[in-house]
Design a protein around this motif. Structure first.
Motif, PDB file in Angstrom:
ATOM      1  N   GLU A 415       0.015  -1.513  -0.215  1.00 14.52           N
ATOM      2  CA  GLU A 415      -0.355  -0.257   0.083  1.00 14.52           C
ATOM      3  C   GLU A 415       0.629   1.263   0.102  1.00 14.52           C
ATOM      4  O   GLU A 415       1.748   0.948   0.771  1.00 14.52           O
ATOM      5  CB  GLU A 415      -1.245  -0.061   1.096  1.00 14.52           C
ATOM      6  N   GLU A 416       0.360   1.943  -1.084  1.00  4.99           N
ATOM      7  CA  GLU A 416       1.233   3.828  -0.859  1.00  4.99           C
ATOM      8  C   GLU A 416       1.053   4.107   0.442  1.00  4.99           C
ATOM      9  O   GLU A 416      -0.183   4.175   1.651  1.00  4.99           O
ATOM     10  CB  GLU A 416       0.351   4.297  -1.392  1.00  4.99           C
ATOM     11  N   CYS A 417       1.990   4.405   1.753  1.00  8.68           N
ATOM     12  CA  CYS A 417       2.244   5.000   2.676  1.00  8.68           C
ATOM     13  C   CYS A 417       3.021   6.065   2.529  1.00  8.68           C
ATOM     14  O   CYS A 417       3.079   6.475   3.543  1.00  8.68           O
ATOM     15  CB  CYS A 417       2.293   4.563   3.855  1.00  8.68           C
ATOM     16  N   HIS A 418       2.670   6.962   1.851  1.00  8.22           N
ATOM     17  CA  HIS A 418       3.808   8.820   1.562  1.00  8.22           C
ATOM     18  C   HIS A 418       2.627   9.084   1.948  1.00  8.22           C
ATOM     19  O   HIS A 418       1.914  10.130   1.621  1.00  8.22           O
ATOM     20  CB  HIS A 418       4.586   9.196   0.509  1.00  8.22           C
ATOM     21  N   ASN A 419       3.199  10.679   2.825  1.00  4.53           N
ATOM     22  CA  ASN A 419       1.949  12.055   2.950  1.00  4.53           C
ATOM     23  C   ASN A 419       2.775  13.249   2.901  1.00  4.53           C
ATOM     24  O   ASN A 419       1.953  14.040   3.519  1.00  4.53           O
ATOM     25  CB  ASN A 419       1.310  11.572   4.524  1.00  4.53           C
ATOM     26  N   GLU A 420       2.903  13.222   1.347  1.00  5.74           N
ATOM     27  CA  GLU A 420       3.763  14.173   0.697  1.00  5.74           C
ATOM     28  C   GLU A 420       3.003  13.902  -0.466  1.00  5.74           C
ATOM     29  O   GLU A 420       3.501  13.205  -1.492  1.00  5.74           O
ATOM     30  CB  GLU A 420       5.651  14.565   0.533  1.00  5.74           C
ATOM     31  N   TRP A 421       1.938  15.290  -0.842  1.00 10.35           N
ATOM     32  CA  TRP A 421       1.101  14.974  -2.366  1.00 10.35           C
ATOM     33  C   TRP A 421       2.243  14.520  -3.688  1.00 10.35           C
ATOM     34  O   TRP A 421       1.992  14.064  -4.149  1.00 10.35           O
ATOM     35  CB  TRP A 421       0.047  16.056  -2.373  1.00 10.35           C
ATOM     36  N   GLU A 422       3.088  15.985  -4.155  1.00  8.25           N
ATOM     37  CA  GLU A 422       4.352  16.332  -4.719  1.00  8.25           C
ATOM     38  C   GLU A 422       4.878  14.559  -5.009  1.00  8.25           C
ATOM     39  O   GLU A 422       5.476  14.597  -6.023  1.00  8.25           O
ATOM     40  CB  GLU A 422       5.590  17.010  -4.515  1.00  8.25           C
ATOM     41  N   ILE A 423       4.855  13.577  -3.942  1.00  7.06           N
ATOM     42  CA  ILE A 423       6.225  12.788  -4.185  1.00  7.06           C
ATOM     43  C   ILE A 423       4.506  11.248  -4.404  1.00  7.06           C
ATOM     44  O   ILE A 423       5.113  10.298  -5.390  1.00  7.06           O
ATOM     45  CB  ILE A 423       6.267  12.476  -2.937  1.00  7.06           C
ATOM     46  N   THR A 424       3.801  11.319  -3.331  1.00  6.81           N
ATOM     47  CA  THR A 424       2.842  10.630  -3.416  1.00  6.81           C
ATOM     48  C   THR A 424       2.274  10.103  -4.174  1.00  6.81           C
ATOM     49  O   THR A 424       2.061   9.153  -5.639  1.00  6.81           O
ATOM     50  CB  THR A 424       1.541  10.170  -2.903  1.00  6.81           C
ATOM     51  N   PHE A 425       2.333  11.387  -5.298  1.00  6.48           N
ATOM     52  CA  PHE A 425       1.055  11.187  -6.889  1.00  6.48           C
ATOM     53  C   PHE A 425       2.130  11.628  -7.819  1.00  6.48           C
ATOM     54  O   PHE A 425       1.303  11.558  -8.949  1.00  6.48           O
ATOM     55  CB  PHE A 425      -0.206  12.170  -6.917  1.00  6.48           C
ATOM     56  N   GLU A 426       2.947  12.406  -7.823  1.00  8.15           N
ATOM     57  CA  GLU A 426       3.967  13.200  -9.198  1.00  8.15           C
ATOM     58  C   GLU A 426       5.014  12.434  -9.031  1.00  8.15           C
ATOM     59  O   GLU A 426       5.027  11.716 -10.153  1.00  8.15           O
ATOM     60  CB  GLU A 426       4.269  14.429  -8.720  1.00  8.15           C
ATOM     61  N   GLU A 427       5.961  11.765  -8.304  1.00  2.58           N
ATOM     62  CA  GLU A 427       7.009  11.442  -8.614  1.00  2.58           C
ATOM     63  C   GLU A 427       6.829   9.624  -9.362  1.00  2.58           C
ATOM     64  O   GLU A 427       6.790   8.355  -8.421  1.00  2.58           O
ATOM     65  CB  GLU A 427       7.446  10.618  -7.702  1.00  2.58           C
ATOM     66  N   ILE A 428       6.312   9.028 -10.565  1.00  4.02           N
ATOM     67  CA  ILE A 428       5.684   8.490 -10.282  1.00  4.02           C
ATOM     68  C   ILE A 428       6.694   7.520 -11.488  1.00  4.02           C
ATOM     69  O   ILE A 428       5.983   6.518 -11.504  1.00  4.02           O
ATOM     70  CB  ILE A 428       4.414   8.343 -11.801  1.00  4.02           C
ATOM     71  N   HIS A 429       7.594   7.916 -11.603  1.00  6.33           N
ATOM     72  CA  HIS A 429       8.882   7.359 -12.360  1.00  6.33           C
ATOM     73  C   HIS A 429       9.040   5.927 -10.813  1.00  6.33           C
ATOM     74  O   HIS A 429       9.901   5.448 -12.156  1.00  6.33           O
ATOM     75  CB  HIS A 429      10.055   8.394 -12.333  1.00  6.33           C
TER      76      HIS A 429
END
Length: 767
Positions: A415-429
């Motif tokens: 499960e995703e458990c990171h709580n910073e928006w710009e990383i959780t949703f954007e760092e898709i690489h």
């Protein structure tokens, strides 16, 4: 940091003299572990000064509630935390009526050694108590590589200038909290405490996740090297148990406490058997004895070093550094359990939650493939395959369909458990790193069976993600990927990150390539996977439309691919013009200022050129390196190693050596002023690559193993070994030339500086 704080030594990390201001840094640097558990180098005895208590168990975590000012659909429900586990190392000491505490007594002749060759932590000192009584103390501690649930301590005390009583109170403490806890939260519930003869066990359970852990200890004593029995008093509290014993010693006599301890946990045993399992393994350790178990430890580490060691002659600090990196990697992950992975801090701290990042796939796989049996790297791939269902769920939460998968940026269980928006949703690489790891593994080991058995399912799910994540631009008449963060986290919510777009295109093409190969060569597996995924030929056609028309930002002026759209709108001021007062910018500047600057945290466009180096000319790499490296502040631990490798590939050896020193001694010299929080474990694999791939020039494209060896001016020679498809090759490089030795039965075909060589068993070839 004082440059003399860590003394240069080829095989040990040495600290001489007790400096309270370095206490927490030392606790990180001198950490020990065995792949299943690990701990910071906290003192066994009571210490009232600043300290960061830390003992951790592989796979045990807590889902701490994510706290954000607003909630968005798909946002992670929790942030995973590695848990500070019950303390088994504790030993309170009283000299007469005074408690031993290095924060309050006079300390002299203090030394600490992390013996990397043999795998133990040793500490010695003299302490003068307030009444003038002086004692000599020596402790040796290790986490056993043979008994993964056991750690061992031998704690010896000698009265130097008096005869009198010394009281030992070895204990177990289940009332432990995390350093990063919010609002004094407690994560453990103590269920039972059992005492039997010289054994004690505390049974605990984590809240929410309900992991069960039995923390045990076994106690014995030696007087002047011979076993003695000391009567004990048992003090049992709600969350703690102490064994209190007293010895009356003559001046010069030595009393030693032997303490075996450790963890048995419910990931490996039925919870109702944990106490008996703990007692069983404690009995096993006690039957072997401390000296025998230490001898086994030395032998186990000798076996590891036989393949993993890198020998550098002429540069002691470089030698110490690479062995430190290799040592910590082997302490963190042994490869025997596909449920475990490699957290950025390993067992040395709580930052990053102890979770799994894309670091494993992008940086760690090559180290474990080359220095261990291939099953170790296979288990790392298996870890991600086992979590494919969760990756599909993660994508569904964001609106993706049809079995598309988005692997988490941070995870414990998929499960995703990171709580910073710009990383959780954007760092898709990070999704692309999952497929690249499969490619890297198959290319290196030739174990193609992994693809039809497990890998192809992962590839299909990720190809579906890229197909859905890309958008068609009517204006550009190409596919674009909007609203992302690349590896350079100093720029968020940008469009068309070159590295991300390149990975997306490559992932689709590589998946299609493997679909064809599996269909032709593994028909039964192909049929099973197609039925499982409901993949159609038309869907694959639509994938390729995206890959074939992917957009890449490019500058005609500079002749380089741009990190993202709009990168040239920034004022391009090289890092050489930044003042020392501004560095590191992540600690000195506002986030707003960082985001508007041209500065790059770590390799981004260059990360892609490292991973796909065979697709670019040397001139292209040189041009991109010269454009991006001067703008890079290297404030990620993952940055220097990539730049060292690329610098060596374009014959910039001074720059390569500079970046090697930065990556290899990142923690020993505390470049980023944060070693007290824990070590940078995953970047240590990149340090290994900086030598083997950087200076050694080892490459493996299209199944061909090649070398282009170089050597820094500062070194006399260096050598390393690699396992490659059943062969063990030793590479030795000096200023006079290079030799290759095959230490295995299997012949090895390699290319050296473009020339083909076949090296047979025990044959030495000089280039």
């Amino acid at each position: 940091m004082n440059i003399d704080y860590i003394l240069p030594n080829e095989w040990s990390i040495l600290e001489e003299g007790f400096d309270k201001s370095q206490a927490t840094a030392s606790e990180s640097i001198f950490s020990i572990g065995n792949g299943a558990m690990g701990q910071r180098a906290n003192f066994e005895e009571h210490y009232s000064g600043e300290t960061f208590q830390g003992s951790y168990i592989g796979g045990i975590y807590y889902p701490d509630k994510t706290r954000v000012g607003w909630w968005k659909n798909g946002y992670p429900e929790y942030f995973a935390k590695v848990l500070n586990a019950p303390n088994w190392i504790g030993i309170e000491i009283k000299i007469g009526d005074e408690q031993l505490d290095l924060n309050t007594c006079a300390v002299s002749d203090f030394s600490r050694e992390l013996n990397m060759k043999e795998g133990y932590l040793k500490r010695s000192f003299k302490a003068t108590m307030n009444n003038g009584d002086q004692i000599q103390v020596e402790s040796i501690r290790f986490c056993s590589l043979d008994l993964h649930e056991i750690g061992a301590i031998k704690y010896s005390v000698t009265p130097v200038n008096f005869s009198g009583s010394i009281q030992f109170s070895p204990y177990l403490d289940g009332g432990i909290m995390n350093e990063d806890t919010n609002y004094d939260e407690v994560f453990w519930k103590v269920l039972d405490i059992e005492d039997r003869d010289n054994d004690a066990v505390i049974l605990s359970r984590t809240l929410k996740t309900k992991f069960y852990v039995a923390t045990g200890m076994h106690i014995s004593y030696e007087l002047n090297g011979k076993e003695v029995h000391l009567p004990k008093t048992v003090h049992e509290q709600e969350k703690r148990i102490d064994y209190v014993s007293k010895a009356n010693l003559n001046q010069g006599e030595t009393i030693s406490l032997i303490k075996f301890g450790g963890y048995s946990q419910s990931m490996n045993h039925p919870k109702e058997q944990l106490i008996s399992q703990s007692q069983k393994v404690l009995y096993q350790a006690a039957s072997l004895g401390f000296d025998t178990l230490l001898g086994m430890q030395k032998k186990a580490w000798a076996n590891i070093w036989e393949t993993a060691d890198i020998i550098i002659e002429g540069d002691v600090k470089a030698q110490q550094a690479i062995r430190f990196n290799i040592f910590q990697l082997n302490q963190t992950y042994s490869g025997e359990d596909s449920r475990l992975n490699i957290g950025p801090k390993g067992f040395t701290g709580e930052k990053y939650g102890g979770s799994t990042y894309w670091d494993t796939e992008a940086y760690c796989i090559p180290f474990y493939m080359s220095t261990k049996d291939k099953h170790v790297a296979r288990n790392l791939l298996q870890y991600r395959h086992n979590q494919l269902g969760k990756a599909i769920e993660n994508a569904e939460k964001l609106g993706f369909k049809n079995g598309a998968a988005l692997y988490p940026m941070v995870t414990m269980n998929g499960e995703e458990c990171h709580n910073e928006w710009e990383i959780t949703f954007e760092e898709i690489h990070r999704n692309g790193a999952m497929v690249y790891a499969i490619y890297n593994y198959v290319n290196y080991t030739s174990d193609y069976k992994y693809v039809p058995e497990f890998g192809l399912e992962v590839m299909i799910a990720i190809a579906r993600f890229w197909h859905q994540r890309a958008s068609f631009s009517e204006y550009k008449q190409q596919y674009v990927i909007l609203g992302v963060t690349g590896p350079n986290e100093y720029e968020n919510n940008i469009n068309n990150n070159y590295y991300t777009n390149y990975l997306a295109k490559w992932c689709i093409e590589y998946t299609v390539e493997n679909l064809k190969k599996v269909k032709e060569e593994f028909g039964a597996d192909y049929k099973r996977v197609i039925e499982l995924t409901n993949l159609t030929d038309m869907e694959v056609v639509n994938w390729l439309k995206v890959a074939d028309a992917m957009y890449f930002p490019y500058s005609e002026k500079y002749g380089v691919f741009l990190q993202q759209d709009g990168f040239l709108d920034k004022e391009l001021i090289p890092t050489s013009e930044l003042s020392k007062e501004d560095r590191p910018i992540n600690q000195k500047w506002s986030w707003d200022r960082i985001l508007r600057s041209c500065y790059i945290k770590q390799a981004d466009t260059l990360q892609g050129m490292y991973m796909f180096e065979d697709r670019f000319t040397k001139e292209e790499i040189e041009k991109h390196f010269d454009f991006y490296e001067p703008l890079t502040v290297h404030e990620s631990s993952l940055s220097p190693c990539i730049h060292a490798i690329l610098a060596a590939s374009i014959d910039r050896m001074p720059k390569a050596y500079e970046q090697y020193l930065r990556t290899s001694r990142l923690d020993l010299d505390d470049y980023n002023h944060e070693v007290h929080e824990g070590l940078h474990i995953t970047s240590m694999a990149g340090t290994w690559s900086a030598i083997v791939q950087g200076f050694g020039g080892m490459r493996n494209f299209d199944g061909v193993l090649s070398f282009n060896p170089q050597i820094p001016d500062e070194w006399s020679s260096y050598s390393f070994k690699i396992n490659f498809r059943g062969s063990t090759l030793k590479v030795h490089v000096s200023h006079e030339g290079c030799t290759f030795t095959n230490e295995s039965e299997m012949p090895a075909e390699i290319f050296v500086s473009g020339e083909k060589r076949l090296i047979k068993k025990d044959e030495l070839v000089t280039v």
